[in-house]
Scaffold this motif. Structure first.
Motif, mmCIF file in Angstrom:
data_model
loop_
_atom_site.group_PDB
_atom_site.id
_atom_site.type_symbol
_atom_site.label_atom_id
_atom_site.label_comp_id
_atom_site.label_asym_id
_atom_site.label_seq_id
_atom_site.Cartn_x
_atom_site.Cartn_y
_atom_site.Cartn_z
ATOM 1 N N ALA A 156 -14.989 9.272 21.603
ATOM 2 C CA ALA A 156 -16.017 9.361 20.897
ATOM 3 C C ALA A 156 -15.490 10.042 19.198
ATOM 4 N N PRO A 157 -15.509 11.481 19.386
ATOM 5 C CA PRO A 157 -14.792 11.547 18.068
ATOM 6 C C PRO A 157 -13.182 12.236 18.011
ATOM 7 N N MET A 158 -12.519 11.858 19.152
ATOM 8 C CA MET A 158 -11.152 11.463 19.140
ATOM 9 C C MET A 158 -10.575 10.392 19.480
ATOM 10 N N PRO A 159 -10.793 9.440 19.330
ATOM 11 C CA PRO A 159 -10.431 7.899 19.174
ATOM 12 C C PRO A 159 -9.039 7.545 19.113
ATOM 13 N N TRP A 160 -7.553 8.450 18.486
ATOM 14 C CA TRP A 160 -7.055 8.806 18.709
ATOM 15 C C TRP A 160 -5.914 8.968 20.163
ATOM 16 N N SER A 161 -7.007 9.496 20.668
ATOM 17 C CA SER A 161 -6.304 9.966 22.202
ATOM 18 C C SER A 161 -6.471 8.819 23.509
ATOM 19 N N MET A 162 -4.905 10.262 23.577
ATOM 20 C CA MET A 162 -3.953 8.810 25.187
ATOM 21 C C MET A 162 -4.596 8.985 25.935
ATOM 22 N N LEU A 163 -4.982 8.982 26.893
ATOM 23 C CA LEU A 163 -5.357 9.530 28.850
ATOM 24 C C LEU A 163 -5.624 8.903 29.526
ATOM 25 N N MET A 164 -4.525 10.289 30.885
ATOM 26 C CA MET A 164 -4.328 9.107 31.780
ATOM 27 C C MET A 164 -4.966 9.727 32.610
ATOM 28 N N VAL A 165 -6.364 9.117 33.445
ATOM 29 C CA VAL A 165 -6.804 10.093 34.955
ATOM 30 C C VAL A 165 -5.970 9.922 36.024
ATOM 31 N N THR A 166 -6.395 11.384 36.629
ATOM 32 C CA THR A 166 -5.366 11.262 37.678
ATOM 33 C C THR A 166 -6.540 12.270 38.725
ATOM 34 N N GLY A 167 -6.951 11.453 40.087
ATOM 35 C CA GLY A 167 -8.078 12.325 40.870
ATOM 36 C C GLY A 167 -9.381 11.783 40.765
ATOM 37 N N GLY A 168 -9.669 10.978 41.768
ATOM 38 C CA GLY A 168 -10.605 10.088 41.705
ATOM 39 C C GLY A 168 -10.926 9.210 41.320
ATOM 40 N N VAL A 169 -9.904 8.197 41.046
ATOM 41 C CA VAL A 169 -8.937 7.399 40.563
ATOM 42 C C VAL A 169 -9.158 6.173 42.455
ATOM 43 N N GLU A 170 -9.410 5.533 42.167
ATOM 44 C CA GLU A 170 -9.742 4.372 43.707
ATOM 45 C C GLU A 170 -8.630 3.000 42.847
ATOM 46 N N PRO A 171 -8.878 2.385 44.000
ATOM 47 C CA PRO A 171 -7.977 0.725 43.406
ATOM 48 C C PRO A 171 -9.154 -0.731 44.110
ATOM 49 N N THR A 172 -9.666 0.474 43.457
ATOM 50 C CA THR A 172 -11.008 -0.664 43.667
ATOM 51 C C THR A 172 -11.806 -1.423 42.738
ATOM 52 N N LYS A 173 -12.504 -2.859 41.844
ATOM 53 C CA LYS A 173 -12.240 -3.165 41.119
ATOM 54 C C LYS A 173 -13.161 -2.040 40.321
ATOM 55 N N GLU A 174 -14.480 -1.812 40.985
ATOM 56 C CA GLU A 174 -15.751 -0.829 40.470
ATOM 57 C C GLU A 174 -15.205 0.067 40.382
ATOM 58 N N ASN A 175 -14.335 0.814 40.467
ATOM 59 C CA ASN A 175 -13.623 2.146 39.843
ATOM 60 C C ASN A 175 -12.836 1.728 38.613
ATOM 61 N N ASN A 192 -4.988 6.893 47.430
ATOM 62 C CA ASN A 192 -5.942 6.052 47.610
ATOM 63 C C ASN A 192 -5.058 4.705 47.829
ATOM 64 N N LEU A 193 -3.753 4.684 47.178
ATOM 65 C CA LEU A 193 -2.467 4.062 47.035
ATOM 66 C C LEU A 193 -1.561 3.795 48.010
ATOM 67 N N PHE A 194 -1.795 4.790 49.254
ATOM 68 C CA PHE A 194 -0.981 5.095 49.977
ATOM 69 C C PHE A 194 -1.363 6.085 51.490
ATOM 70 N N PRO A 195 -2.063 5.190 51.542
ATOM 71 C CA PRO A 195 -3.467 6.126 53.055
ATOM 72 C C PRO A 195 -1.720 7.086 53.901
ATOM 73 N N ALA A 196 -2.607 7.594 54.841
ATOM 74 C CA ALA A 196 -1.019 8.140 55.659
ATOM 75 C C ALA A 196 -1.131 6.895 56.530
ATOM 76 N N ASP A 197 -2.131 6.196 57.163
ATOM 77 C CA ASP A 197 -1.604 5.756 58.266
ATOM 78 C C ASP A 197 -0.841 4.616 57.604
ATOM 79 N N VAL A 198 -1.455 3.834 56.546
ATOM 80 C CA VAL A 198 -0.388 2.775 55.930
ATOM 81 C C VAL A 198 1.357 3.390 55.854
ATOM 82 N N VAL A 199 1.257 4.424 55.088
ATOM 83 C CA VAL A 199 2.957 5.213 55.282
ATOM 84 C C VAL A 199 3.497 4.766 56.993
ATOM 85 N N ALA A 200 2.593 5.836 57.631
ATOM 86 C CA ALA A 200 3.343 6.336 59.222
ATOM 87 C C ALA A 200 3.675 4.697 59.550
ATOM 88 N N ALA A 201 3.236 3.768 59.682
ATOM 89 C CA ALA A 201 2.694 2.409 59.848
ATOM 90 C C ALA A 201 4.561 1.958 59.012
#
Length: 223
Positions: A156-175, A192-201
């Motif tokens: 709002a006060p710094m509209p030029w800001s380019m922000l990347m968010v990490t931590g608390g991001v999920e691959p869901t439509k709502e999030n 959340n994009l690389f669950p341990a069981d998926v990588v292990a399998a």
């Protein structure tokens, strides 16, 4: 030396909207995950400096990707000091990401025109990082410092800001919709994009599908 220049890197992060964050000590696992992301539409990938000899895995991954995933921009994350940043730049890192803001890392990156995305948890930290030439700042840990409302209130006060968010991001439509509507430039997504069981399998098709699904939500939210 970086294969992609600063403007190219930032444009890809902005246009795709998602940067996967991954670490594994096994270079073959890392290659398969990177290739799955590539096939899923990812073009900017953050490998993290989180284990012994991570630099060796990174070096091999970068050389392999130059042939197998030629349009993939690979950067390094979890960087907290300038010496480590310099090491990875020499190994081919196209961008540097950290959990905190270190002005000395900014100097190293600026000298080589490589994007430095530091972790910032307050408006003042974002402002100081911008003063040091950090075009894209990482809100971290995003889910703990205020979530999407924090991003919205910063812009709002710094509209030029380019922000990347990490931590608390999920691959869901709502999030993802909440983050994109708040005004983020892109999201960083790890476990959340690389669950341990998926990588292990070694279920690489799951990762391909999840990346495509996430990009679909991002594209829809941007309309």
């Amino acid at each position: 030396m970086a294969r992609f220049n600063k403007i190219e890197v930032l444009n890809v992060m902005k246009s795709t909207g998602m940067v996967p964050v991954f670490y594994n000590k096994d270079v073959e696992v890392a290659k398969n995950v990177l290739k799955a992301c590539y096939d899923g539409g990812v073009r900017a990938f953050e490998f993290t400096n989180r284990g012994d000899f991570a630099q060796d895995v990174f070096a091999e991954l970068v050389k392999w990707a130059a042939k197998e995933c030629p349009d993939m921009i690979i950067g390094i994350g979890s960087i907290v000091d300038p010496a480590t940043a310099a090491l990875y730049i020499q190994l081919g890192a196209n961008f540097i990401v950290g959990p905190l803001f270190n002005p000395e890392v900014a100097k190293i990156c600026n000298r080589r025109l490589i994007p430095y995305t530091p972790g910032c948890g307050s408006v003042s930290e974002i402002g100081f990082a911008q003063e040091m030439g950090c075009d894209l700042c990482k809100v971290f840990p995003a889910g703990n410092v205020g979530g999407p409302s924090f991003v919205k209130n910063v812009k709002a006060p710094m509209p030029w800001s380019m922000l990347m968010v990490t931590g608390g991001v999920e691959p869901t439509k709502e999030n993802l919709t909440a983050w994109i509507k708040a005004g983020v430039t892109c999201v960083g997504m790890g476990s959340n994009l690389f669950p341990a069981d998926v990588v292990a399998a070694k279920n690489w098709d799951w990762i391909i599908a999840k990346c495509k699904e996430a990009f679909g939500y991002i594209e829809e939210a941007r309309k």
